[in-house]
Scaffold this motif. Structure first.
Motif, short mmCIF file in Angstrom:
data_model
loop_
_atom_site.label_atom_id
_atom_site.label_comp_id
_atom_site.label_asym_id
_atom_site.label_seq_id
_atom_site.Cartn_x
_atom_site.Cartn_y
_atom_site.Cartn_z
N ALA A 259 0.85 -1.18 0.00
CA ALA A 259 0.00 0.00 0.00
C ALA A 259 0.89 1.24 0.00
N PRO A 260 0.35 2.37 -0.49
CA PRO A 260 1.15 3.59 -0.45
C PRO A 260 1.20 4.17 0.96
N LEU A 261 2.23 4.95 1.22
CA LEU A 261 2.39 5.65 2.49
C LEU A 261 2.47 7.13 2.18
N PHE A 262 1.60 7.93 2.81
CA PHE A 262 1.57 9.37 2.58
C PHE A 262 2.17 10.09 3.78
N LEU A 263 3.17 10.95 3.51
CA LEU A 263 3.86 11.70 4.55
C LEU A 263 3.99 13.15 4.14
N PRO A 264 4.18 14.07 5.12
CA PRO A 264 4.47 15.46 4.75
C PRO A 264 5.64 15.51 3.78
N ARG A 265 5.65 16.50 2.92
CA ARG A 265 6.58 16.55 1.77
C ARG A 265 8.01 16.20 2.16
N ILE A 266 8.60 15.29 1.37
CA ILE A 266 9.95 14.80 1.59
C ILE A 266 10.89 15.49 0.62
N ALA A 267 12.03 15.94 1.12
CA ALA A 267 13.01 16.63 0.27
C ALA A 267 13.84 15.62 -0.49
N ALA A 268 13.24 15.01 -1.50
CA ALA A 268 13.94 14.05 -2.36
C ALA A 268 13.22 14.02 -3.70
N SER A 269 13.91 13.52 -4.71
CA SER A 269 13.34 13.48 -6.06
C SER A 269 12.47 12.24 -6.23
N VAL A 270 11.44 12.40 -7.06
CA VAL A 270 10.59 11.25 -7.39
C VAL A 270 11.46 10.15 -7.98
N GLY A 271 11.25 8.93 -7.49
CA GLY A 271 12.04 7.78 -7.92
C GLY A 271 13.12 7.39 -6.93
N ALA A 272 13.44 8.30 -5.99
CA ALA A 272 14.50 8.01 -5.01
C ALA A 272 14.04 6.96 -4.01
N GLN A 273 15.00 6.17 -3.52
CA GLN A 273 14.72 5.24 -2.44
C GLN A 273 14.77 5.99 -1.12
N VAL A 274 13.78 5.78 -0.26
CA VAL A 274 13.74 6.43 1.04
C VAL A 274 13.51 5.40 2.14
N ARG A 275 14.03 5.71 3.32
CA ARG A 275 13.81 4.87 4.50
C ARG A 275 12.96 5.65 5.48
N VAL A 276 11.96 4.98 6.02
CA VAL A 276 11.04 5.63 6.95
C VAL A 276 10.96 4.81 8.23
N ARG A 277 11.20 5.46 9.35
CA ARG A 277 11.03 4.78 10.63
C ARG A 277 9.63 5.08 11.15
N ILE A 278 8.89 4.03 11.46
CA ILE A 278 7.54 4.18 12.02
C ILE A 278 7.57 3.60 13.43
N ALA A 279 7.37 4.45 14.41
CA ALA A 279 7.39 4.03 15.80
C ALA A 279 6.20 3.12 16.10
N ALA A 280 6.43 2.09 16.88
CA ALA A 280 5.37 1.13 17.20
C ALA A 280 4.21 1.81 17.91
N GLN A 281 4.52 2.80 18.73
CA GLN A 281 3.45 3.46 19.48
C GLN A 281 2.58 4.36 18.60
N ASP A 282 2.99 4.61 17.35
CA ASP A 282 2.20 5.43 16.43
C ASP A 282 1.33 4.60 15.51
N VAL A 283 1.26 3.29 15.73
CA VAL A 283 0.47 2.40 14.88
C VAL A 283 -0.74 1.90 15.65
N MET A 284 -1.93 2.12 15.10
CA MET A 284 -3.16 1.54 15.63
C MET A 284 -3.53 0.33 14.78
N LEU A 285 -4.28 -0.60 15.38
CA LEU A 285 -4.70 -1.79 14.67
C LEU A 285 -6.22 -1.88 14.60
#
Length: 365
Positions: A259-285
């Motif tokens: 699925a896609p992940l939407f985040l506030p604008r990232i300073a990188a070019s379209v097509g770039a590989q990015v790493r995103v840390r998602i804290a466990a406490q910020d995830v609801m189930l």
């Protein structure tokens, strides 16, 4: 290049007994303060003689207590970057850098000098003295000095620990470039999970002088069994994806495997590989796909494992496509939802819950 470390050493309040293999890339020793991380790095550097141990770098034995082998620090060809830059205050930046070149084996290459200036963005600083540099600038110069000695391995002991948040944000992109472009293996020490998530390719999780988990960063950080070393409040996973689009409403879209992940604008070019840390406490189930909610990120997932601690919370490990992440919920919620291995569910992440400091450059091909 690979590094093999096996050592035992007794310290006041800590009985260290550690073994691990560090493949090419950035290997991060991660754990809470007092876990023994700096002791390991100092032993690799030759600044500490372990009670027992064997350390091998690029096939050369640096230390073998059983055979009586002990290479002094100056013969190990290692670069060491400390928490503070430790630059010579009476020398300019250029002179500090050229000091490092004196220790380089073989001829001193002007092209190498120019490449490192560009890599670290320090050419405009060449005429300054250390007193006129910010904390982040000092660290970049210290890294450049270490690289110009042409080390076979770069040691970095909490290089961002002495910096404020603004200076950390300044230097992290340079460290990501260093990881991808410098072609020097790095043994890195940190107890800051956001830093580890952005930089590490391999993580060695240490608790009370023992290795409790080692492997690729994405696997270790998403492993509930590594949570004791990470700290339950700091637990979180690293997802790597491709920057698919920048949208007119200020959001960037990252393509993950399910699925896609939407985040506030990232300073990188379209097509770039990015790493995103998602804290466990910020995830609801949720057991069913939620409707009419403000959260934009809804990841279809399956429960892999549930880890219960001593408190009222549990850590749930989930798989979404090829990605693995964590959620921290109460034990009461886990029981009410009957969460267990194989349970299908949805992970919900608010776009604004992910800080800019948790988004970094992915390992570029």
């Amino acid at each position: 290049m690979s590094l093999s470390v096996a050592l035992a050493h007794r310290l006041p309040g800590l009985d260290l007994d550690i073994a691990f293999e560090a493949p090419p890339g950035v290997t991060t020793l991660f754990g809470r303060s007092g876990a023994g991380k700096t002791t390991v790095v100092n032993a690799v550097a030759g600044l500490l003689r372990p009670d027992r141990g064997r350390i091998v770098a690029e096939g050369e034995v640096l230390c073998d207590t059983e055979s009586g082998i002990w290479l002094p620090p100056h013969r190990r060809r290692l670069g060491y970057v400390f928490q503070e830059g430790r630059l010579f205050p009476h020398l300019s930046v250029r002179q500090n850098l050229t000091y490092g070149r004196w220790f380089a084996p073989g001829r001193r290459d002007g092209d190498d000098f120019a490449r490192i200036l560009d890599l670290l963005g320090i050419e405009p600083l060449l005429t300054r003295r250390p007193a006129a540099l910010s904390g982040g600038e000092k660290q970049r110069v210290a890294i450049g000095r270490a690289l110009l000695s042409r080390p076979r391995l770069l040691l970095m002991d909490e290089p961002l620990a002495a910096l404020d948040e603004a200076r950390k944000a300044e230097i992290l992109p340079y460290l990501e470039r260093l990881r991808d472009e410098a072609r020097v293996p790095i043994l890195h020490v940190s107890h800051a999970l956001a830093e580890v998530a952005r930089l590490a390719t391999t993580v060695v999780a240490i608790q009370d002088g023992r290795v409790i988990r080692t492997g690729p960063a994405a696997e270790v950080l998403a492993d509930p069994e590594a949570v004791p070393a990470l700290g339950v409040r700091e637990a979180g996973a690293v997802l790597t994806g491709r920057l698919a689009a920048h949208h007119d409403d200020g959001l960037s879209e990252i393509a993950l495997t399910a699925a896609p992940l939407f985040l506030p604008r990232i300073a990188a070019s379209v097509g770039a590989q990015v790493r995103v840390r998602i804290a466990a406490q910020d995830v609801m189930l949720a057991l069913e796909a939620p409707r009419s909610i403000s959260a934009l990120n809804i990841l279809p997932a399956t429960v892999i494992a549930v880890r219960q601690g001593q408190g009222p919370g549990v850590v749930v490990q989930l798989r979404s496509g090829e990605d693995v992440f964590l959620a921290r919920v109460t034990r009461r919620s886990a029981d009410a939802m009957n969460l267990g291995p194989g349970t299908p569910c949805f992970g919900i992440v608010k776009s604004v819950a992910v800080a800019q400091s948790d988004v970094g450059r992915g390992r570029q091909p």
